[in-house]
Design a protein around this motif. Structure first.
Motif, short mmCIF file in Angstrom:
data_model
loop_
_atom_site.label_atom_id
_atom_site.label_comp_id
_atom_site.label_asym_id
_atom_site.label_seq_id
_atom_site.Cartn_x
_atom_site.Cartn_y
_atom_site.Cartn_z
N GLY A 54 24.79 45.15 1.63
CA GLY A 54 26.19 45.50 1.34
C GLY A 54 26.44 46.98 1.12
O GLY A 54 27.01 47.37 0.11
N ASP A 59 26.99 48.52 7.16
CA ASP A 59 26.22 47.46 6.50
C ASP A 59 24.75 47.52 6.87
O ASP A 59 24.34 48.22 7.80
CB ASP A 59 26.83 46.08 6.73
CG ASP A 59 26.65 45.53 8.13
OD1 ASP A 59 25.74 45.97 8.86
OD2 ASP A 59 27.42 44.63 8.50
N THR A 78 20.27 41.60 -1.22
CA THR A 78 21.69 41.31 -1.34
C THR A 78 21.96 40.47 -2.58
O THR A 78 21.08 39.75 -3.05
CB THR A 78 22.24 40.57 -0.10
OG1 THR A 78 23.65 40.39 -0.24
CG2 THR A 78 21.56 39.23 0.09
N GLY A 79 23.15 40.57 -3.08
CA GLY A 79 23.59 39.72 -4.18
C GLY A 79 24.42 38.56 -3.68
O GLY A 79 24.90 37.76 -4.46
N TYR A 80 24.58 38.45 -2.37
CA TYR A 80 25.47 37.44 -1.79
C TYR A 80 24.77 36.54 -0.78
O TYR A 80 25.28 36.26 0.29
CB TYR A 80 26.65 38.12 -1.10
CG TYR A 80 27.38 39.07 -2.01
CD1 TYR A 80 28.22 38.59 -3.00
CD2 TYR A 80 27.20 40.44 -1.90
CE1 TYR A 80 28.88 39.46 -3.86
CE2 TYR A 80 27.85 41.31 -2.75
CZ TYR A 80 28.69 40.81 -3.72
OH TYR A 80 29.33 41.66 -4.58
N ASN A 82 23.45 33.40 1.23
CA ASN A 82 23.84 32.04 1.57
C ASN A 82 23.09 31.68 2.86
O ASN A 82 22.50 32.56 3.48
CB ASN A 82 25.37 31.92 1.72
CG ASN A 82 25.91 32.83 2.80
OD1 ASN A 82 25.43 32.81 3.93
ND2 ASN A 82 26.90 33.63 2.48
N LEU A 85 23.87 33.88 5.90
CA LEU A 85 23.36 35.24 5.77
C LEU A 85 21.85 35.26 5.95
O LEU A 85 21.31 36.15 6.61
CB LEU A 85 23.72 35.82 4.39
CG LEU A 85 23.28 37.26 4.17
CD1 LEU A 85 24.05 38.22 5.06
CD2 LEU A 85 23.42 37.64 2.72
N ARG A 99 17.02 38.31 -3.10
CA ARG A 99 18.34 38.01 -3.65
C ARG A 99 18.46 38.66 -5.02
O ARG A 99 17.67 38.39 -5.91
CB ARG A 99 18.53 36.51 -3.78
CG ARG A 99 18.61 35.83 -2.44
CD ARG A 99 18.48 34.31 -2.59
NE ARG A 99 18.24 33.68 -1.31
CZ ARG A 99 17.05 33.60 -0.73
NH1 ARG A 99 15.98 34.08 -1.30
NH2 ARG A 99 16.92 33.02 0.45
#
Length: 118
Positions: A54, A59, A78-80, A82, A85, A99
């Motif tokens: 991010g 990116d 990343t903190g997002y 899923n 991703l 993560r």
């Protein structure tokens, strides 16, 4: 001593990663912006690059594409995370995904998987 380049826009996270890498007996270098990455790669010749997905200007996927020809193992952070991703991370050529927030042992595991063997 393995050399790790960290690309992370958050100054506190960047500092934390450098300290964690030092605890793992790695020589760490950190930059906060994608444009400074190519200069840092050429200057420090890292064994692995840890890229925040991010980033604000570009990116982590676009940055990974720019670095692919250097043939340096890349780890994504990343903190997002899923499932979509995670798949995109694999397709982009990253060797692993961390993560946020992650533990030192998670970082050590991913580095061991990504770093070339001596």
């Amino acid at each position: 001593m393995k050399r790790v380049l960290v690309i992370e826009d958050d100054p506190r996270m960047r500092e934390l990663l450098v300290r964690q890498l030092a605890a793992l007996r790695c020589e760490a270098f950190a930059v906060g912006t994608p444009p400074s990455t190519l200069r840092a790669v050429d200057a420090h010749r890292p064994d692995v690059v840890l890229i925040d997905i991010g980033l604000p200007e570009m990116d982590g996927f676009a940055l990974a594409e720019m670095l692919r020809h250097k043939r340096i193992p890349m780890l994504a952070s990343t903190g997002y995370a899923n499932p979509e991703l995670e798949e995109r991370v694999r397709e982009a050529g990253f060797t692993g995904l961390l993560r946020k927030p992650f533990r030192l042992r998670d970082l050590a595991r991913e580095l061991n998987l990504a770093l070339p063997r001596d």
